[in-house]
Design a protein around this motif. Structure first.
Motif, PDB file in Angstrom:
ATOM      1  N   ALA A 190      22.289  -6.066 -21.770  1.00 10.78           N
ATOM      2  CA  ALA A 190      21.193  -6.627 -20.976  1.00 10.78           C
ATOM      3  C   ALA A 190      20.208  -7.425 -21.816  1.00 10.78           C
ATOM      4  CB  ALA A 190      20.462  -5.524 -20.211  1.00 10.78           C
ATOM      5  N   GLY A 210      18.542 -11.001 -23.340  1.00 11.63           N
ATOM      6  CA  GLY A 210      18.193 -12.272 -22.734  1.00 11.63           C
ATOM      7  C   GLY A 210      19.075 -13.399 -23.239  1.00 11.63           C
ATOM      8  N   SER A 211      18.956 -14.570 -22.584  1.00  7.65           N
ATOM      9  CA  SER A 211      19.794 -15.717 -22.935  1.00  7.65           C
ATOM     10  C   SER A 211      19.591 -16.151 -24.378  1.00  7.65           C
ATOM     11  CB  SER A 211      19.496 -16.886 -21.990  1.00  7.65           C
ATOM     12  OG  SER A 211      19.860 -16.573 -20.669  1.00  7.65           O
ATOM     13  N   PRO A 215      23.619 -19.539 -16.122  1.00  6.49           N
ATOM     14  CA  PRO A 215      22.459 -18.644 -15.976  1.00  6.49           C
ATOM     15  C   PRO A 215      22.712 -17.278 -16.599  1.00  6.49           C
ATOM     16  CG  PRO A 215      22.941 -19.741 -13.908  1.00  6.49           C
ATOM     17  CD  PRO A 215      24.079 -20.053 -14.814  1.00  6.49           C
ATOM     18  N   ALA A 216      21.652 -16.633 -17.056  1.00  5.05           N
ATOM     19  CA  ALA A 216      21.775 -15.346 -17.743  1.00  5.05           C
ATOM     20  C   ALA A 216      22.445 -14.294 -16.871  1.00  5.05           C
ATOM     21  CB  ALA A 216      20.397 -14.862 -18.185  1.00  5.05           C
ATOM     22  N   SER A 217      22.242 -14.384 -15.564  1.00  3.63           N
ATOM     23  CA  SER A 217      22.814 -13.372 -14.666  1.00  3.63           C
ATOM     24  C   SER A 217      24.336 -13.412 -14.623  1.00  3.63           C
ATOM     25  CB  SER A 217      22.259 -13.572 -13.249  1.00  3.63           C
ATOM     26  OG  SER A 217      22.568 -14.878 -12.784  1.00  3.63           O
ATOM     27  N   ALA A 218      24.923 -14.557 -14.940  1.00  5.24           N
ATOM     28  CA  ALA A 218      26.380 -14.692 -14.865  1.00  5.24           C
ATOM     29  C   ALA A 218      27.020 -14.940 -16.224  1.00  5.24           C
ATOM     30  CB  ALA A 218      26.741 -15.841 -13.917  1.00  5.24           C
TER      31      ALA A 218
END
Length: 243
Positions: free
Chosen positions: A53, A55-56, A182-185
């Protein structure tokens, strides 16, 4: 034979020419190893960090650091390893040269025995050894007694440069993916891009080396997927434990 017949025969000889891949082994091994290692190690690092988890920016930094460190490590390791091989080859050749100077008759008999084991009659083996020795005795012994040829001779600098460059090239796809997605994917995007790129590298390596393509593709994709899955699991567990 007429001019047209001679031309046709020449074209037929060229068309019948055999294509061998052994001359590519030296650089191909280093290139394929470097590219696969760069892609897989960088992707695994980034997937592990993403699974924790992060960050980018942390994921991208991990990828860049992994590429730089890995490329330098590959270059240094390959150079040292291949240099050791080259030193051993040079030492063997020098020993053979001294033996030829000290006892050429014994060395000729030794080489003739090698040819006889390969199926040549004794008289022909002796004739071949005599002819080769008159041309270049050391080259004949180096090739047929020691098994060292121009195509197999170690080249440390070439191997180091190829490994580092290919590691860098292999590590770029996951980093570019992290920059664009995007960071979520990003976790799944890196994994998918890595597996597909591994398949392309496996196919390219097999084709360049003249080997069957499907086994090479399946091998790298399966083991690459396992490596990333394990790394992602470790990252997830670490995040859970720390959190």
């Amino acid at each position: 034979m007429s001019f047209l017949e001679a031309t046709a025969q020449e074209r037929a000889d060229k068309a019948h020419g055999e294509s061998h891949y052994v001359t590519r082994i030296g650089w191909l091994r280093a290139a394929v190893l470097g590219a696969n290692d760069g892609l897989l190690s960088t992707s695994s690092l980034m997937v592990g960090v993403a699974a924790a988890a992060a960050g980018s920016s942390q994921i991208i930094l991990t990828g860049v650091a992994g590429i730089v460190a890995g490329a330098m490590s590959m270059a240094a390791g390959e150079y040292v390893s291949v240099s050791s091989q080259a030193d051993s080859e040079k030492a063997d050749i020098e020993r053979e040269r001294l033996e030829l100077e000290a006892n050429p008759e014994h060395e000729m008999r030794e080489l003739a025995a090698i040819y006889m084991k390969r199926g040549l009659p004794k008289a022909l083996a002796v004739e071949v050894v005599t002819a080769l020795s008159e041309h270049d005795a050391l080259e004949a012994h180096t090739r047929d007694e020691l098994g060292i040829t121009d195509t197999s001779t170690a080249n440390p600098l070439q191997a180091a440069i190829a490994s580092a460059a290919c590691f860098l090239a292999g590590g770029l796809p996951p980093v570019l993916t992290a920059l664009l997605v995007p960071a979520s994917a990003v976790l799944w995007a890196i994994a998918i891009v890595a597996v597909l790129t591994l398949g392309l590298l496996g196919a390219a390596g097999a084709r360049t080396g003249g080997a069957p393509i499907l086994p090479g593709v399946v091998r790298v994709m399966v083991w690459g997927s396992i490596a990333m899955a394990v790394t992602a699991g470790v990252g997830h567990v670490f995040h859970t434990a720390v959190g």
